[in-house]
Design a protein around this motif. Structure first.
Motif, PDB file in Angstrom:
ATOM      1  N   GLU A  53       1.335   5.812  -6.699  1.00 41.93           N
ATOM      2  CA  GLU A  53       1.110   4.535  -7.376  1.00 41.93           C
ATOM      3  C   GLU A  53      -0.362   4.358  -7.747  1.00 41.93           C
ATOM      4  O   GLU A  53      -0.686   3.722  -8.751  1.00 41.93           O
ATOM      5  CB  GLU A  53       1.591   3.376  -6.503  1.00 41.93           C
ATOM      6  N   VAL A  54      -1.264   4.892  -6.944  1.00 40.76           N
ATOM      7  CA  VAL A  54      -2.682   4.821  -7.289  1.00 40.76           C
ATOM      8  C   VAL A  54      -2.936   5.578  -8.584  1.00 40.76           C
ATOM      9  O   VAL A  54      -3.652   5.100  -9.484  1.00 40.76           O
ATOM     10  CB  VAL A  54      -3.549   5.403  -6.150  1.00 40.76           C
ATOM     11  N   ARG A  55      -2.358   6.753  -8.718  1.00 42.66           N
ATOM     12  CA  ARG A  55      -2.546   7.540  -9.936  1.00 42.66           C
ATOM     13  C   ARG A  55      -1.916   6.842 -11.139  1.00 42.66           C
ATOM     14  O   ARG A  55      -2.472   6.871 -12.248  1.00 42.66           O
ATOM     15  CB  ARG A  55      -1.974   8.944  -9.748  1.00 42.66           C
ATOM     16  N   ARG A  56      -0.786   6.223 -10.932  1.00 44.05           N
ATOM     17  CA  ARG A  56      -0.190   5.456 -12.029  1.00 44.05           C
ATOM     18  C   ARG A  56      -1.113   4.320 -12.452  1.00 44.05           C
ATOM     19  O   ARG A  56      -1.251   4.005 -13.632  1.00 44.05           O
ATOM     20  CB  ARG A  56       1.162   4.886 -11.602  1.00 44.05           C
ATOM     21  N   ILE A  77      -2.899   2.728   2.366  1.00 39.49           N
ATOM     22  CA  ILE A  77      -2.331   1.526   2.978  1.00 39.49           C
ATOM     23  C   ILE A  77      -1.759   0.608   1.905  1.00 39.49           C
ATOM     24  O   ILE A  77      -0.668   0.045   2.055  1.00 39.49           O
ATOM     25  CB  ILE A  77      -3.392   0.796   3.813  1.00 39.49           C
ATOM     26  N   ALA A  78      -2.480   0.462   0.790  1.00 35.02           N
ATOM     27  CA  ALA A  78      -1.981  -0.367  -0.315  1.00 35.02           C
ATOM     28  C   ALA A  78      -0.662   0.173  -0.849  1.00 35.02           C
ATOM     29  O   ALA A  78       0.263  -0.589  -1.152  1.00 35.02           O
ATOM     30  CB  ALA A  78      -3.025  -0.443  -1.426  1.00 35.02           C
ATOM     31  N   GLU A  79      -0.553   1.493  -0.963  1.00 33.52           N
ATOM     32  CA  GLU A  79       0.703   2.077  -1.437  1.00 33.52           C
ATOM     33  C   GLU A  79       1.844   1.819  -0.464  1.00 33.52           C
ATOM     34  O   GLU A  79       2.973   1.535  -0.871  1.00 33.52           O
ATOM     35  CB  GLU A  79       0.531   3.581  -1.638  1.00 33.52           C
ATOM     36  N   LEU A  80       1.549   1.913   0.826  1.00 31.75           N
ATOM     37  CA  LEU A  80       2.602   1.752   1.826  1.00 31.75           C
ATOM     38  C   LEU A  80       3.110   0.316   1.914  1.00 31.75           C
ATOM     39  O   LEU A  80       4.139   0.073   2.529  1.00 31.75           O
ATOM     40  CB  LEU A  80       2.101   2.213   3.194  1.00 31.75           C
ATOM     41  N   VAL A 100      -1.045  -2.241  -5.938  1.00 37.17           N
ATOM     42  CA  VAL A 100      -1.879  -1.040  -5.934  1.00 37.17           C
ATOM     43  C   VAL A 100      -2.898  -1.083  -7.061  1.00 37.17           C
ATOM     44  O   VAL A 100      -4.066  -0.731  -6.869  1.00 37.17           O
ATOM     45  CB  VAL A 100      -1.002   0.225  -6.037  1.00 37.17           C
ATOM     46  N   ALA A 101      -2.478  -1.532  -8.241  1.00 34.91           N
ATOM     47  CA  ALA A 101      -3.415  -1.621  -9.363  1.00 34.91           C
ATOM     48  C   ALA A 101      -4.534  -2.608  -9.060  1.00 34.91           C
ATOM     49  O   ALA A 101      -5.710  -2.342  -9.361  1.00 34.91           O
ATOM     50  CB  ALA A 101      -2.665  -2.042 -10.631  1.00 34.91           C
ATOM     51  N   LEU A 102      -4.201  -3.733  -8.454  1.00 36.80           N
ATOM     52  CA  LEU A 102      -5.225  -4.707  -8.077  1.00 36.80           C
ATOM     53  C   LEU A 102      -6.170  -4.132  -7.029  1.00 36.80           C
ATOM     54  O   LEU A 102      -7.392  -4.319  -7.097  1.00 36.80           O
ATOM     55  CB  LEU A 102      -4.567  -5.973  -7.534  1.00 36.80           C
ATOM     56  N   ALA A 103      -5.607  -3.429  -6.049  1.00 38.53           N
ATOM     57  CA  ALA A 103      -6.431  -2.833  -5.001  1.00 38.53           C
ATOM     58  C   ALA A 103      -7.367  -1.781  -5.576  1.00 38.53           C
ATOM     59  O   ALA A 103      -8.538  -1.690  -5.180  1.00 38.53           O
ATOM     60  CB  ALA A 103      -5.542  -2.216  -3.921  1.00 38.53           C
ATOM     61  N   ALA A 104      -6.864  -0.987  -6.513  1.00 35.16           N
ATOM     62  CA  ALA A 104      -7.682   0.056  -7.118  1.00 35.16           C
ATOM     63  C   ALA A 104      -8.839  -0.542  -7.911  1.00 35.16           C
ATOM     64  O   ALA A 104      -9.984  -0.093  -7.797  1.00 35.16           O
ATOM     65  CB  ALA A 104      -6.824   0.939  -8.019  1.00 35.16           C
TER      66      ALA A 104
END
Length: 243
Positions: free
Chosen positions: A13-16, A167-170, A177-181
């Motif tokens: 999800e981070v890569r997305r 952790i964000a993905e989990l 995840v996008a917000l966290a990134a």
């Protein structure tokens, strides 16, 4: 523990999030910003290559000319290196450039970003601890913690970032995840302006272990408390160096 098992591959999800299509109207600027985010989050490590231009253009929804221009801009500023030949491509600079002068951030901007970080990361830790994690996800979370603990000083912030993004993905909420990134990329830009402190790294690793242990034990309250205590330490450093 309630919730659906985690089955996504690590950091998928981070890569997305970092490779998602950019907005219309500011294609060049947004492509540059997305590439910088990818670098600052350590999704592509210093010395490693970016995906090919054609793939980046497809993922961002822009022309290859736009991707080339964005890469040229970042190469000119020292963030990327272009190589030709059989093993050529576009590589993240090793080492990355550092600011030439001390950085000062307006206090209201700093508090806004740090406040959002508390909400995002505490919520992610709580949500992750409340889910039924698959063995693979549990093992990946622990291995991210071990990687941060074993990381050399030059790679520590990247390993730390990837642990937090895991952790964000989990948490099982893709839009989170996008917000966290995005938030983490802004924080990393500030963290990179001042040196790592050895005692702080040691303390950070101890706190990481508490966070990860609480998530793996399915204790949402403990996970939230542990990560808020952890974030408070870096917040103190950021205020001291930047505000």
């Amino acid at each position: 523990m309630a919730g659906n098992p985690v089955t996504d591959a690590p950091l998928r999800e981070v890569r997305r999030a970092v490779y998602r299509p950019v907005r219309e109207g500011n294609a060049l600027e947004d492509t540059v910003a997305r590439l910088v985010q990818t670098i600052r989050l350590g999704v592509v490590a210093p010395g490693e290559s970016l995906p090919p231009e054609r793939e980046l253009a497809t993922r961002y929804g822009v022309s290859r000319d736009t991707v080339r221009e964005a890469i040229r801009e970042l190469a000119d500023t020292g963030y990327l290196v272009r190589r030709r030949g059989r093993y050529g491509g576009t590589f993240v600079a090793l080492p990355l450039p550092r600011p030439a002068e001390p950085v000062s951030v307006p206090l209201d901007e700093l508090e806004d970003v740090l406040g959002l970080r508390r909400v995002i990361e505490a919520g992610a830790a709580r949500a992750a601890a409340g889910r039924a994690l698959e063995p693979e996800a549990r093992a990946d979370l622990w291995s991210r913690h071990e990687a941060a603990t074993a990381a050399a000083e030059g790679d520590y912030r990247r390993a730390d970032t990837l642990l937090h993004l895991t952790i964000a993905e989990l948490a099982g909420i893709p839009s989170l995840v996008a917000l966290a990134a995005e938030n983490r990329a802004r924080v990393n830009a500030w963290l990179d302006t001042f040196p790592l402190l050895p005692r702080n790294i040691e303390h950070s690793n101890e706190q990481h272990e508490s966070i990860v242990a609480a998530i793996l034990a399915g204790r949402p309250d403990a996970a939230e408390t542990a990560i808020l205590e952890h974030l408070a330490g870096s917040e103190a450093l950021l205020r001291g160096f930047l505000a």
